[in-house]
Each structure stands twice: as structure tokens, then as C-alpha cells.
Design a protein around this motif. Structure first.
Motif, PDB file in Angstrom:
ATOM      1  N   VAL B 218       0.897  -1.164  -0.208  1.00 56.50           N
ATOM      2  CA  VAL B 218      -0.045   0.202  -0.006  1.00 56.50           C
ATOM      3  C   VAL B 218       0.960   1.170  -0.108  1.00 56.50           C
ATOM      4  O   VAL B 218       1.566   1.437   0.996  1.00 56.50           O
ATOM      5  N   THR B 219       0.735   2.148  -1.132  1.00 59.48           N
ATOM      6  CA  THR B 219       1.673   3.225  -1.237  1.00 59.48           C
ATOM      7  C   THR B 219       0.785   4.367  -1.737  1.00 59.48           C
ATOM      8  O   THR B 219      -0.059   4.061  -2.394  1.00 59.48           O
ATOM      9  N   ASN B 220       1.307   5.522  -1.556  1.00 61.46           N
ATOM     10  CA  ASN B 220       0.839   6.759  -2.307  1.00 61.46           C
ATOM     11  C   ASN B 220       1.850   7.396  -3.223  1.00 61.46           C
ATOM     12  O   ASN B 220       1.257   7.900  -4.421  1.00 61.46           O
ATOM     13  N   GLU B 221       3.157   7.109  -3.064  1.00 65.27           N
ATOM     14  CA  GLU B 221       4.042   7.886  -3.907  1.00 65.27           C
ATOM     15  C   GLU B 221       4.456   7.071  -5.234  1.00 65.27           C
ATOM     16  O   GLU B 221       4.714   7.662  -6.280  1.00 65.27           O
ATOM     17  N   GLY B 222       4.163   5.651  -5.250  1.00 61.99           N
ATOM     18  CA  GLY B 222       4.380   4.997  -6.358  1.00 61.99           C
ATOM     19  C   GLY B 222       5.780   4.158  -6.275  1.00 61.99           C
ATOM     20  O   GLY B 222       6.194   3.208  -7.253  1.00 61.99           O
ATOM     21  N   ASN B 223       6.408   4.576  -5.349  1.00 59.26           N
ATOM     22  CA  ASN B 223       7.984   4.012  -5.300  1.00 59.26           C
ATOM     23  C   ASN B 223       7.859   2.487  -4.899  1.00 59.26           C
ATOM     24  O   ASN B 223       8.617   1.785  -5.425  1.00 59.26           O
ATOM     25  N   GLY B 224       6.521   2.148  -4.097  1.00 56.87           N
ATOM     26  CA  GLY B 224       6.438   0.572  -3.922  1.00 56.87           C
ATOM     27  C   GLY B 224       6.306  -0.002  -5.262  1.00 56.87           C
ATOM     28  O   GLY B 224       6.658  -1.084  -5.446  1.00 56.87           O
ATOM     29  N   ARG B 225       5.587   0.618  -5.960  1.00 53.44           N
ATOM     30  CA  ARG B 225       5.381  -0.069  -7.500  1.00 53.44           C
ATOM     31  C   ARG B 225       6.572   0.044  -8.203  1.00 53.44           C
ATOM     32  O   ARG B 225       7.001  -1.112  -8.987  1.00 53.44           O
ATOM     33  N   MET B 226       7.426   0.815  -8.373  1.00 50.16           N
ATOM     34  CA  MET B 226       8.625   1.213  -8.866  1.00 50.16           C
ATOM     35  C   MET B 226       9.870  -0.250  -8.583  1.00 50.16           C
ATOM     36  O   MET B 226      10.266  -0.474  -9.517  1.00 50.16           O
ATOM     37  N   VAL B 227       9.668  -0.126  -7.285  1.00 50.00           N
ATOM     38  CA  VAL B 227      11.040  -1.280  -6.842  1.00 50.00           C
ATOM     39  C   VAL B 227      10.513  -2.681  -7.177  1.00 50.00           C
ATOM     40  O   VAL B 227      11.293  -3.586  -7.007  1.00 50.00           O
ATOM     41  N   THR B 228       9.246  -2.977  -7.237  1.00 51.16           N
ATOM     42  CA  THR B 228       8.721  -4.431  -7.441  1.00 51.16           C
ATOM     43  C   THR B 228       8.305  -4.349  -8.900  1.00 51.16           C
ATOM     44  O   THR B 228       7.907  -5.475  -9.299  1.00 51.16           O
ATOM     45  N   THR B 229       8.449  -3.419  -9.778  1.00 54.57           N
ATOM     46  CA  THR B 229       8.273  -3.619 -11.271  1.00 54.57           C
ATOM     47  C   THR B 229       9.727  -3.594 -12.030  1.00 54.57           C
ATOM     48  O   THR B 229       9.666  -4.380 -12.958  1.00 54.57           O
ATOM     49  N   LEU B 230      10.513  -2.761 -11.749  1.00 53.73           N
ATOM     50  CA  LEU B 230      11.826  -2.588 -12.613  1.00 53.73           C
ATOM     51  C   LEU B 230      12.943  -3.537 -12.368  1.00 53.73           C
ATOM     52  O   LEU B 230      13.442  -4.094 -13.423  1.00 53.73           O
ATOM     53  N   PRO B 231      13.379  -3.609 -11.176  1.00 52.33           N
ATOM     54  CA  PRO B 231      14.565  -4.302 -11.053  1.00 52.33           C
ATOM     55  C   PRO B 231      14.469  -5.901 -11.307  1.00 52.33           C
ATOM     56  O   PRO B 231      13.221  -6.066 -11.121  1.00 52.33           O
ATOM     57  N   LYS B 232      15.270  -6.462 -11.381  1.00 56.13           N
ATOM     58  CA  LYS B 232      15.222  -7.978 -11.834  1.00 56.13           C
ATOM     59  C   LYS B 232      15.076  -8.810 -10.612  1.00 56.13           C
ATOM     60  O   LYS B 232      14.610  -9.989 -10.732  1.00 56.13           O
ATOM     61  N   VAL B 233      15.460  -8.248  -9.317  1.00 54.08           N
ATOM     62  CA  VAL B 233      15.146  -8.995  -8.142  1.00 54.08           C
ATOM     63  C   VAL B 233      14.136  -8.340  -7.200  1.00 54.08           C
ATOM     64  O   VAL B 233      14.656  -7.152  -6.844  1.00 54.08           O
ATOM     65  N   HIS B 234      13.284  -8.843  -6.775  1.00 56.74           N
ATOM     66  CA  HIS B 234      12.488  -8.441  -5.594  1.00 56.74           C
ATOM     67  C   HIS B 234      12.390  -9.151  -4.265  1.00 56.74           C
ATOM     68  O   HIS B 234      12.286 -10.281  -4.363  1.00 56.74           O
ATOM     69  N   VAL B 235      12.657  -8.231  -3.088  1.00 59.96           N
ATOM     70  CA  VAL B 235      12.976  -9.083  -1.967  1.00 59.96           C
ATOM     71  C   VAL B 235      11.850  -8.495  -0.948  1.00 59.96           C
ATOM     72  O   VAL B 235      11.885  -7.073  -1.085  1.00 59.96           O
ATOM     73  N   VAL B 236      10.963  -9.437  -0.330  1.00 63.66           N
ATOM     74  CA  VAL B 236      10.076  -8.558   0.500  1.00 63.66           C
ATOM     75  C   VAL B 236      10.463  -9.112   1.892  1.00 63.66           C
ATOM     76  O   VAL B 236      10.758 -10.385   2.075  1.00 63.66           O
ATOM     77  N   ILE B 237      10.605  -8.350   2.801  1.00 57.23           N
ATOM     78  CA  ILE B 237      10.934  -8.716   4.162  1.00 57.23           C
ATOM     79  C   ILE B 237       9.846  -8.146   5.178  1.00 57.23           C
ATOM     80  O   ILE B 237       9.266  -7.125   4.738  1.00 57.23           O
ATOM     81  N   THR B 238       9.316  -9.074   5.789  1.00 58.43           N
ATOM     82  CA  THR B 238       8.061  -8.777   6.467  1.00 58.43           C
ATOM     83  C   THR B 238       7.945  -9.648   7.832  1.00 58.43           C
ATOM     84  O   THR B 238       8.597 -10.622   7.954  1.00 58.43           O
ATOM     85  N   GLY B 239       7.279  -9.209   8.756  1.00 62.49           N
ATOM     86  CA  GLY B 239       7.075  -9.784   9.986  1.00 62.49           C
ATOM     87  C   GLY B 239       6.290 -11.188   9.744  1.00 62.49           C
ATOM     88  O   GLY B 239       5.265 -11.120   8.818  1.00 62.49           O
TER      89      GLY B 239
END
Lengths: 219, 474
Positions: B218-239
Motif C-alpha cells: 500500500v503506497t501513495n508515492e508509487g515508489n512501492g510499484r517502482m521497486v517491485t516492477t523495474l529491478p530484476k530481483v524483488h525481496v520482501v521482508i516482513t514479520g
């Protein structure tokens, strides 16, 4: 012991996990996953006209602008008008799925592909739209790349009025029916990107588009 | 992140006399509160929605082991990899290993409080990998000598426009700008190049969906979409506690999270991400990793603090907390400030390292009233105080004082004598007025207020005096 076993082991111990309560818990899990019960939803008039009006009103409250046209063939001209009014470039990137529309006739240069950094305008469709909050639901695929609604400063979305649904729950039901499995990315978009990180003052245009414009096809 | 909560009193006192900070707190004060109050009115059944959200979160944490196994299986089915981390150090090790394995030199990060828990940026830098914060607030803090966030939703809320203008001018070497939109555009342009050149995107996760093995962001700026769309690797760290059952449950929670957080009916972008890029697709990561983190959560399961695991990190409790609003977030000394932080810090970083935090509350229950998942925050703070006493963690003077009081309270005559002395002493201190300006035994208490003076007799003395004439008339 692996971290996984250590962490799960302590969770199990703290929950006093045993064969009996595991069986009951598994039933609860299966029930939750198959019933897909939902919480209270706002009362929304489901008639097509009311859905369209609410969707448009809520979109505008999110700083989105909207235009309505009679049929899909009117879309390129409507987009050209918008770009002229806003003094924006007449070249755009669009979802490959929209490449067949007659863009040239409206004086637009449109490429059907994924977006690049410098693309000024991105044109997408949407899987469906949600009247409750004025939200677009976009599903990624080879024909509907996610970058087109993200990188350009202007995002124009084509919405078929018949695809406006009351709530997010209805959108998931439609996705299960039509797509079966979820695409890689489902993006719910509600207006231009924004930030309130400096003095909690909201400004439009953070990392995504500065403006979102809808062309609603009345169909 | 290093814990500095033992300095709470000194930090809070410093915050109170910091005129710049006080001015900045005043600027933002109440904005989220007002917007929340307006947007919850749009829900026909706000209370019912809160109850439903509470039930969703309880359903998972009450059987967390099985829900985690279910989520893990679904995520693996989609082509993601699932890793587990006991603590922050293991998070740092895993992320660094993934980065090295894929030849990553730059990581674009969307806001993740868990990466703050782990101190991930420092670990990446030590390994020669550049972390770039892309949430505007987090970016401002990163370029200001890695200052820690002071709010979980608006990390730079303690900074003024002027301070950000100075900072950008200094760090970017550009002409000083004074308008918020111009500063935002400047950050956008700097960060856009990082989005395009990063080899790895790193995000937190607002929710993990067991039904589909997806992460919801959930984001407003769109940075969350950028980092999960453009780079070849996506790492999610969560509790590990972030699992929810179904997409319908996400829909319910999304009616509450943005309203409780920023007072928006919905955030700009809600992304549900499932698996990796398909062969024909233009965008999306080729590799997706979930790092499921314990760091104190597993031990909270089934404990007195089980309900705290319902938390959806909206920040409403701190927005409504009179203590947080007066001292800001840094005084709390760790990742999470405000009422939720005063519970999470002792649980995750150690009760003995955060001795003042359970007391950093008036117990007015504003936090409990606004919590979207009905966590009884004041009860949990009180419970932590009990734990401190049980473990002998309170200061010696307080322990001796309470022992003395308990000894006297069990001896009514001695107690009456002491109370009578106290009432007369306080009356004498007031010197004939109705208030005491300075309490010698607790000077801090009267620093910002007066102590109302008693009139010189105890309740029992007054009661006895009233009983006498009553007896005479019967």
C-alpha cells in the motif's frame, strides 16, 4: 536447527499445538479459504447509471479527471482533445492490447509496448473499475504491461462503463471468474501519485504520474 | 537498529525544550486526526468493519503456524522463494547473500520498518552494496546522515519545509527551493535514475495473502510499484504475523488501513503481487524472495501480548497520543514510537532496555479507541508495567517506596497515622492557598503544573466526624 523450524517450533509450542487442535484449526483454515466471507460493505446502488456516477464522483475526489464517450472508436479523438487542452505531447506509449485503435486518424503517435523513462504519456485500459472509491484495477500481462501506468507523467485510462463494479470484493470475484489465477501484478490505482511527507501537505506527482485522466466508454 | 530507549526521559525533556521540533510538531498536529475523522464517516458500519478486521487478524494469529505453512506453500507454487529469519542479523545476512548471488550493486528500497529493525542499510553498505531509500520521507532521512524515522507512516514528520529545503540544497548542490512541489520534483528526478538502475528492489509487506501466496503493498508515492516492477530481483521482508487469509479480507482491511493512517478512503496504489515475471512479459522481477522475520514475534504468540500481533501499522495510535504529539517519535529511542512502539519495543528489543516506555503514556485510551483492530493498548502497557515489577526492573527507590506503602496499607492504624500526617504536611506546604507550586518529594511532577492542596484532614477523619452527629440523632 533451521531458522524455519526454530520459528515455527516456538509458534507451535506457544499455541500448544497438538494433533486434536491441529485438525480443528485446519478445518477453520479450509473454511476461511473456501467461504471467502466478507466484512460489512458500504451500501452502493448497483444500477449502471448510479455506479457510473459514483465512480466518476469518487475519481474526481482523488484529483482524477474524466470524460465520457459513446463508443470505443471515439476514444482516440477524446484523448487527442485532452492532450491538446493540457498542452501535452501528442505521442504516447500504450498497452499493446490497445495498439489496434486508430490513433493516427486522431493525430496521435502511439506505440504499443512497455513504457520507458522518457515516455510523456501512457495509455492503458483497465480490468475493471470500483465505484466505492473511484479506483481502477489493472492486471499485468504481456499485452498490458504495468510500466505504462507508472513511468509517464500523464496516465490516461480507458474504462468501459459496463466494467464498473461496486466494491473491491466484486473485482476479486470477476478476476477469479475471468482469469482463474492472479496475474503477476494487480494494481489498484486511485488518482495521481502523491506524497504528504513534507509537513503532511499533500502534493500530486511523487514517483508515479502527475495526472490521471479517464476516458469512460458508455457502451 | 541500536536501541536508545533507556534515554527516554532525557530525550523527552530535550524534545520539550527543542523549539524547532515543537514548531514542526505543531505544524503537522491534528492533520491526520481530522482527515481520519472525516473519512471514517463514509463507512456505513465503521464499528462492524473494525470487528470484522479484528476477527480476520485473530483468525490468523490464533493459528499462526498453520497459516504460515499455508502461505509458504502457495508462495512457492507461484515461483517465489521463502526464507526465514530469526532476527535482524539474519535478515541482513540473507539480503546480502541474495544481493551477492545476483551481482547486485544497488538496492532501491520502498519503506520497510523491518529493515529499520534489522539495521539493513548499514549491513548492505558494509558489504559494498548501495541502499537507496525511495519513500520521500525515508529519502530525506537517509541523506541527512541516516537519521532514524520518527513516525511509521510519515517518517520525516519532525522536519520542517525549511530544513528539507536546506538539506536538498546542500546534498544535491541545486539552487535552494522553498515550495513543497518543487522539492518533491527534485527528489523524483534524483530517485527516478535509481529506480532505473537498481538491480534489486526491496519492500516491506502490508499483508501476505495465504489464499494466493501474494504480498499486498500500500503506497501513495508509487515508489512501492517502482521497486517491485523495474529491478530484476524483488525481496520482501516482513514479520511472520502479516498473513491474512483471503483477498476478501484484504478488501475489508483496506477500508480501515488508509483511513486510520492518513485519513484517505484508499491509498493511491494498492498492489497485489504474485510470483515472478512470465516469459512474454515486459516488466516485473525475474526472482522474488520472501523473508519471513521473527525478531521477537514468535515469543509474543500465545503470551499476554498476543493481541499486539493484530497490529496493521497504521499509526493512528501515535497520531492520537498526547504524549507522542508532545515529544515526537525520536524520544522513544527505537523503530516504533507512540503507544504501539511502547509495547513493541519492550517485546522485540527487551523490556530491560526500555524501562520507561510502558510509563510513557497517560493511559487515556485514545489509542485504544482509534485502533482499527481494537488492540487494548492501555491494558497491554499496564501489563508491561506488571512484568517490570515482577522482574524487579523498576528503580530501587520506587521498589522500596512501594514495599513501604504495602507494609503500611496492611496495618490500618499505621496507615491512618501516615495519611493524617501527609494531609497536614501538604496543607502546610500550600501555605493557606489551594495549590502547591513545588512538591519537594516529586519536583518533576510540579514542573509544569500545580498540585491541588488537600484541606488538612483524611477521608477517614471526615467520615468519622460525620458519623458522630448522625449517631446522636438516631
Amino acid at each position: 536447527m533451521s531458522s524455519r523450524e526454530d520459528i515455527l517450533g516456538r509458534v507451535r509450542a506457544n499455541l500448544h499445538r497438538g494433533a486434536t487442535n491441529a485438525a480443528a484449526a485446519r478445518e477453520d483454515i479450509l473454511a476461511a479459504l473456501s467461504n471467502r466471507s466478507h466484512g460489512p460493505k458500504p451500501a452502493i446502488d448497483g444500477s449502471p447509471q448510479a455506479l457510473l456516477e459514483r465512480f466518476r464522483l469518487k475519481s474526481e475526489q482523488q484529483s482524477t479527471t474524466a470524460d465520457i464517450v459513446a463508443g470505443e472508436s471515439d476514444v482516440p479523438a477524446a484523448i487527442a482533445r485532452y492532450l491538446t487542452t493540457m498542452s501535452l505531447p501528442k505521442s504516447a506509449v500504450a498497452w499493446p492490447s490497445l495498439a489496434a485503435l486508430d490513433w493516427a486518424a486522431a493525430g496521435l503517435k502511439v506505440d504499443g509496448r512497455g513504457a520507458r523513462d522518457a515516455d510523456p504519456v501512457g495509455i492503458t485500459g483497465c480490468f475493471c473499475a470500483i465505484a466505492e472509491t473511484g479506483t481502477l484495477m489493472l492486471c499485468s500481462s504481456a499485452d498490458t504491461p504495468a510500466t505504462v501506468s507508472l513511468l509517464p507523467e500523464t496516465h490516461i485510462a480507458i474504462v468501459n462503463a459496463s466494467r464498473i463494479l461496486p466494491c473491491m470484493e466484486d473485482a476479486w470475484a470477476l478476476a477469479r471468474k475471468e482469469l482463474g489465477v492472479l496475474p503477476r501484478a494487480v494494481n489498484f490505482i486511485s488518482g495521481p501519485s502523491r506524497t504528504g511527507d513534507i509537513e503532511q501537505t499533500v502534493v500530486l506527482g511523487a514517483h508515479g504520474p502527475y495526472r490521471v485522466h479517464l476516458v469512460i466508454v458508455a457502451d | 537498529m541500536e536501541i536508545k530507549s533507556m534515554r527516554f526521559k532525557a530525550n523527552a525533556s530535550g524534545a520539550l525544550v527543542n523549539t524547532v521540533l515543537q514548531g514542526n510538531l505543531k505544524t503537522s498536529k491534528g492533520k491526520f486526526v481530522t482527515r481520519r475523522a472525516e473519512t471514517i464517516k463514509e463507512l456505513d458500519d465503521f464499528e462492524g468493519t473494525r470487528d470484522a478486521a479484528t476477527a480476520i487478524r485473530n483468525r490468523v494469529i490464533d493459528n499462526l503456524d498453520l497459516w504460515l505453512e499455508r502461505f509458504e506453500q502457495k508462495a512457492l507454487d507461484t515461483g517465489a522463494q521463502v526464507l526465514w529469519a530469526r532476527d535482524g542479523a539474519e535478515v541482513c545476512r540473507l539480503v546480502t547473500e541474495i544481493a551477492l548471488q545476483h551481482g547486485v550493486t544497488k538496492v532501491a528500497k520502498s519503506k520497510s520498518m523491518l529493515s529499520e529493525e534489522a539495521g539493513l542499510n548499514q549491513a548492505l553498505e558494509a558489504a559494498g552494496i548501495q541502499p537507496v531509500e525511495t519513500d520521500l520521507g525515508e529519502y530525506i532521512l537517509q541523506i541527512d546522515n541516516n537519521e532514524p524515522p520518527s513516525h511509521i507512516i510519515a517518517p520525516a514528520v519532525h522536519k520542517s519545509l525549511d530544513q528539507v529545503a536546506d538539506l536538498f540544497h546542500k546534498v544535491h548542490g541545486t539552487p535552494r527551493k522553498t515550495e513543497i512541489p518543487a522539492l518533491t520534483r527534485e527528489a523524483r528526478e534524483v530517485l527516478r535514475s535509481h529506480f532505473l538502475s537498481a538491480d534489486m528492489g526491496l519492500s516491506g509487506g502490508n499483508f501476505l495473502i495465504a489464499e494466493t501466496g501474494s504480498v499486498a503493498l500500500v503506497t501513495n508515492e508509487g515508489n512501492g510499484r517502482m521497486v517491485t516492477t523495474l529491478p530484476k530481483v524483488h525481496v520482501v521482508i516482513t514479520g511472520i504475523e502479516k498473513v491474512i487469509p483471503t483477498l476478501e479480507d484484504l478488501s475489508t482491511l483496506m477500508r480501515l488501513l488508509p483511513r486510520s493512517a492518513t485519513g484517505q478512503p484508499i491509498s493511491n496504489y494498492v498492489s497485489v503481487l504474485t510470483g515472478v515475471k512470465k516469459p512474454a512479459e515486459h516488466d516485473g522481477p525475474e526472482h522474488l524472495y520472501f523473508i519471513l522475520v521473527d525478531n521477537g514475534r514468535a515469543d509474543a504468540v500465545g503470551s499476554d501480548f498476543h493481541a499486539m500481533l493484530r497490529c496493521i501499522r497504521c499509526g493512528a495510535c501515535m497520531n492520537h497520543c498526547p504524549v507522542y504529539q508532545t515529544i515526537g517519535g525520536h524520544a522513544y529511542g527505537w523503530v516504533y514510537p507512540g503507544p504501539m512502539g511502547s509495547i513493541l519495543t519492550p517485546l522485540y528489543a527487551g523490556l530491560e532496555k526500555s524501562i520507561d516506555l510502558p510509563h510513557a503514556a497517560t493511559l487515556c485510551n485514545q489509542c485504544g479507541v482509534v485502533c482499527p483492530v481494537k488492540i487494548p493498548l492501555p491494558d497491554l502497557l499496564r501489563k508491561l508495567r506488571e512484568k517490570q515489577t515482577e522482574r524487579g526492573l523498576r528503580p530501587l527507590t520506587e521498589r522500596i517506596g512501594l514495599r513501604l506503602w504495602a507494609w503500611a496499607a496492611l496495618r490500618p492504624k499505621i496507615y491512618a497515622l501516615g495519611a493524617g500526617f501527609g494531609a497536614r504536611y501538604l496543607k502546610w506546604l500550600a501555605g493557606g492557598t489551594d495549590r502547591i507550586r513545588l512538591l519537594p518529594a516529586a519536583p518533576e511532577w510540579t514542573l509544569g503544573r500545580d498540585f491541588p492542596a488537600p484541606q488538612g484532614k483524611t477521608f477517614r477523619e471526615l467520615y468519622a466526624a460525620r458519623q458522630k452527629p448522625a449517631k446522636e440523632t438516631t
